[in-house]
Motif scaffolding. Sequence first.
Motif, PDB file in Angstrom:
ATOM      1  N   ALA B 180      37.587 -54.340 -24.441  1.00 21.88           N
ATOM      2  CA  ALA B 180      36.177 -54.594 -24.142  1.00 21.88           C
ATOM      3  C   ALA B 180      35.441 -53.269 -24.154  1.00 21.88           C
ATOM      4  N   ARG B 181      34.141 -53.347 -24.379  1.00 26.38           N
ATOM      5  CA  ARG B 181      33.317 -52.141 -24.314  1.00 26.38           C
ATOM      6  C   ARG B 181      32.034 -52.500 -23.584  1.00 26.38           C
ATOM      7  N   TRP B 182      31.688 -51.661 -22.581  1.00 31.31           N
ATOM      8  CA  TRP B 182      30.423 -51.827 -21.874  1.00 31.31           C
ATOM      9  C   TRP B 182      29.836 -50.451 -21.646  1.00 31.31           C
ATOM     10  N   SER B 183      28.573 -50.419 -21.292  1.00 28.52           N
ATOM     11  CA  SER B 183      27.986 -49.129 -20.936  1.00 28.52           C
ATOM     12  C   SER B 183      27.952 -49.022 -19.421  1.00 28.52           C
ATOM     13  N   ALA B 184      27.677 -47.833 -18.928  1.00 29.09           N
ATOM     14  CA  ALA B 184      27.626 -47.624 -17.479  1.00 29.09           C
ATOM     15  C   ALA B 184      26.464 -48.388 -16.860  1.00 29.09           C
ATOM     16  N   LEU B 185      25.532 -48.838 -17.678  1.00 29.25           N
ATOM     17  CA  LEU B 185      24.421 -49.613 -17.142  1.00 29.25           C
ATOM     18  C   LEU B 185      24.818 -51.056 -16.870  1.00 29.25           C
ATOM     19  N   HIS B 186      25.792 -51.591 -17.639  1.00 27.42           N
ATOM     20  CA  HIS B 186      26.200 -52.996 -17.479  1.00 27.42           C
ATOM     21  C   HIS B 186      27.213 -53.108 -16.346  1.00 27.42           C
ATOM     22  N   VAL B 187      26.806 -52.723 -15.122  1.00 28.09           N
ATOM     23  CA  VAL B 187      27.797 -52.612 -14.050  1.00 28.09           C
ATOM     24  C   VAL B 187      28.501 -53.925 -13.745  1.00 28.09           C
ATOM     25  N   ARG B 188      27.749 -55.021 -13.715  1.00 27.41           N
ATOM     26  CA  ARG B 188      28.377 -56.287 -13.318  1.00 27.41           C
ATOM     27  C   ARG B 188      29.364 -56.769 -14.385  1.00 27.41           C
ATOM     28  N   ARG B 189      28.960 -56.684 -15.658  1.00 24.79           N
ATOM     29  CA  ARG B 189      29.864 -57.091 -16.736  1.00 24.79           C
ATOM     30  C   ARG B 189      31.054 -56.146 -16.812  1.00 24.79           C
ATOM     31  N   ASN B 220      21.505 -32.451 -27.603  1.00 22.25           N
ATOM     32  CA  ASN B 220      20.878 -33.307 -28.616  1.00 22.25           C
ATOM     33  C   ASN B 220      19.442 -33.677 -28.276  1.00 22.25           C
ATOM     34  N   ARG B 221      18.894 -33.018 -27.233  1.00 20.98           N
ATOM     35  CA  ARG B 221      17.502 -33.257 -26.844  1.00 20.98           C
ATOM     36  C   ARG B 221      17.243 -34.739 -26.574  1.00 20.98           C
ATOM     37  N   LEU B 222      18.123 -35.346 -25.785  1.00 21.68           N
ATOM     38  CA  LEU B 222      17.979 -36.769 -25.509  1.00 21.68           C
ATOM     39  C   LEU B 222      17.451 -37.028 -24.099  1.00 21.68           C
ATOM     40  N   GLY B 223      17.068 -35.987 -23.388  1.00 23.73           N
ATOM     41  CA  GLY B 223      16.531 -36.189 -22.047  1.00 23.73           C
ATOM     42  C   GLY B 223      17.632 -36.219 -21.003  1.00 23.73           C
ATOM     43  N   THR B 224      17.362 -36.871 -19.890  1.00 21.84           N
ATOM     44  CA  THR B 224      18.334 -36.927 -18.802  1.00 21.84           C
ATOM     45  C   THR B 224      19.243 -38.147 -18.974  1.00 21.84           C
ATOM     46  N   GLY B 225      20.179 -38.293 -18.041  1.00 21.58           N
ATOM     47  CA  GLY B 225      21.025 -39.479 -18.044  1.00 21.58           C
ATOM     48  C   GLY B 225      20.207 -40.742 -17.887  1.00 21.58           C
ATOM     49  N   LEU B 226      19.099 -40.658 -17.169  1.00 22.84           N
ATOM     50  CA  LEU B 226      18.251 -41.841 -17.006  1.00 22.84           C
ATOM     51  C   LEU B 226      17.671 -42.271 -18.353  1.00 22.84           C
ATOM     52  N   ASP B 227      17.301 -41.284 -19.193  1.00 26.88           N
ATOM     53  CA  ASP B 227      16.799 -41.633 -20.526  1.00 26.88           C
ATOM     54  C   ASP B 227      17.884 -42.293 -21.361  1.00 26.88           C
ATOM     55  N   LEU B 228      19.142 -41.810 -21.193  1.00 29.77           N
ATOM     56  CA  LEU B 228      20.241 -42.439 -21.932  1.00 29.77           C
ATOM     57  C   LEU B 228      20.485 -43.850 -21.416  1.00 29.77           C
ATOM     58  N   MET B 229      20.357 -44.051 -20.082  1.00 28.60           N
ATOM     59  CA  MET B 229      20.492 -45.404 -19.529  1.00 28.60           C
ATOM     60  C   MET B 229      19.426 -46.322 -20.119  1.00 28.60           C
ATOM     61  N   LYS B 230      18.201 -45.808 -20.240  1.00 30.68           N
ATOM     62  CA  LYS B 230      17.131 -46.616 -20.845  1.00 30.68           C
ATOM     63  C   LYS B 230      17.460 -46.913 -22.308  1.00 30.68           C
ATOM     64  N   PHE B 231      18.079 -45.926 -22.971  1.00 27.29           N
ATOM     65  CA  PHE B 231      18.495 -46.148 -24.364  1.00 27.29           C
ATOM     66  C   PHE B 231      19.537 -47.261 -24.440  1.00 27.29           C
ATOM     67  N   TYR B 232      20.523 -47.244 -23.516  1.00 33.57           N
ATOM     68  CA  TYR B 232      21.532 -48.317 -23.513  1.00 33.57           C
ATOM     69  C   TYR B 232      20.863 -49.655 -23.238  1.00 33.57           C
ATOM     70  N   HIS B 233      19.891 -49.643 -22.337  1.00 33.52           N
ATOM     71  CA  HIS B 233      19.193 -50.883 -21.981  1.00 33.52           C
ATOM     72  C   HIS B 233      18.530 -51.488 -23.219  1.00 33.52           C
ATOM     73  N   ASP B 234      17.926 -50.623 -24.043  1.00 39.23           N
ATOM     74  CA  ASP B 234      17.178 -51.133 -25.196  1.00 39.23           C
ATOM     75  C   ASP B 234      18.044 -51.347 -26.431  1.00 39.23           C
ATOM     76  N   ASN B 235      19.190 -50.670 -26.518  1.00 42.56           N
ATOM     77  CA  ASN B 235      19.930 -50.666 -27.775  1.00 42.56           C
ATOM     78  C   ASN B 235      21.342 -51.218 -27.698  1.00 42.56           C
ATOM     79  N   CYS B 236      21.781 -51.688 -26.529  1.00 44.20           N
ATOM     80  CA  CYS B 236      23.100 -52.307 -26.462  1.00 44.20           C
ATOM     81  C   CYS B 236      22.953 -53.782 -26.804  1.00 44.20           C
ATOM     82  N   VAL B 237      23.756 -54.252 -27.749  1.00 41.29           N
ATOM     83  CA  VAL B 237      23.728 -55.656 -28.154  1.00 41.29           C
ATOM     84  C   VAL B 237      25.062 -56.275 -27.773  1.00 41.29           C
ATOM     85  N   ILE B 238      25.010 -57.375 -27.022  1.00 37.41           N
ATOM     86  CA  ILE B 238      26.246 -58.021 -26.572  1.00 37.41           C
ATOM     87  C   ILE B 238      26.711 -58.985 -27.657  1.00 37.41           C
ATOM     88  N   LYS B 239      27.930 -58.712 -28.179  1.00 33.27           N
ATOM     89  CA  LYS B 239      28.516 -59.610 -29.193  1.00 33.27           C
ATOM     90  C   LYS B 239      29.971 -59.819 -28.799  1.00 33.27           C
TER      91      LYS B 239
END
Lengths: 106, 292
Positions: B180-189, B220-239
């Motif tokens: 399985a693969r999840w991001s740190a944002l998908h805590v419950r899953r 990589n000039r991606l901002g803070t961890g919070l910006d990466l969390m927002k990126f996961y929120h918008d770009n993670c697709v559950i399949k």
Amino acid sequence: MPKDLPAAPDSTKSKYWRKPLDADKVKIPHGELHILTARCKGCMFCVEYCPRGVLEMSEDFNAKGYHYPVAENDPACVNCRLCEMLCPEFAIFCLAVEEEDAVDDS
Amino acid sequence: MKKPAAAAPEMPHPMEELLRMDRIPHIWCPTCGLGTVVTAFAAALETLELPLDDVAVVSGIGCTGRVAGYIKVDSFHTTHGRAIPFATGLHLTNPKLKTVVISGDGDLISIGGNHFIHAARRNVDITVICVNNFTYAMTGGQVAPTTPLGANASTMPYGNYERPFNIPYLAESSGAVYVARWSALHVRRLTTAIAEALEKPGFSVVEVISPCSTLYSRRNRLGTGLDLMKFYHDNCVIKHGAPTRELDIGFQEEITVGKFVDLERPTYVDAMNKWYAGVFGDDYEPYEGAVK
């Protein structure tokens, strides 16, 4: 055709305009937030992802020099504990308020 | 000025039962996702109601390698890349123990890559939680075998041109029974996935995409961890059940998450017992561990 049809719901007010059948029995859970401010490193995960918008960042600093979250709107907390799960510093947790103490929203 | 909610004497955090409090605060940077992964692991142990004496955590070296030092179960902080061999030994000595490897992508997939594929091939009954932050974070942001193409690293200052590993594909093709693969944002899953992986007999792998604010994100000039969390929120697709060969992660591209593999295969100890019972018949006493 029945005459006493209910008025059309105002969909602009709420997305959930259909009243659930057990709406009078269900009590909205409430949580009490505990924030260990000294541990916070100001990542803002809890503030960003609180589904009820309970938290906001403080204006003052903790001993480490970070802004920490404060419970701006404590009664809105529904004890989902997402802040507790997301916090990387183990600095925030939520305890359920007992049923008899719970504020009835209806 | 707004005052904190807990004006009364502070209550201990419920996680403190599971943490070595003499080692807290931990060394992880602000907006790092590792603390969240530890909480998800603790929540998974709580859901399964496992006695903590029956769990052992093994970590290698790196930021994620610190987990073994912070969790208050029997734990083992091993040499670089060798978390899986130590865990295999621990499991074979006492197969009733839930042996969990929590380590990083650089530790498990690069330096310990050989151990990873062979433990998966043998289907050793351990759970691997591989925290993938796309870089070697503790040693200064060197290119890792998971760094996406084009991403900057301290040893790839003009961008990475090495093709990265696709961890779920590697795990499935080597023989893992749960991937399985999840991001740190998908805590419950993530909690559910870790609980399922712990229950699964055999080599189970949970990859966790976690933000690294200090090295991967800053280079990589991606901002803070919070910006990466927002990126996961918008770009993670559950399949769920997506073919693992399609799970490559490009630089700041869509990330496919979900449960990809869940199958049954005899574990190493089961296969050994079955084979020897066939060879020696009733003379063979099935192996149930050296610890009685």
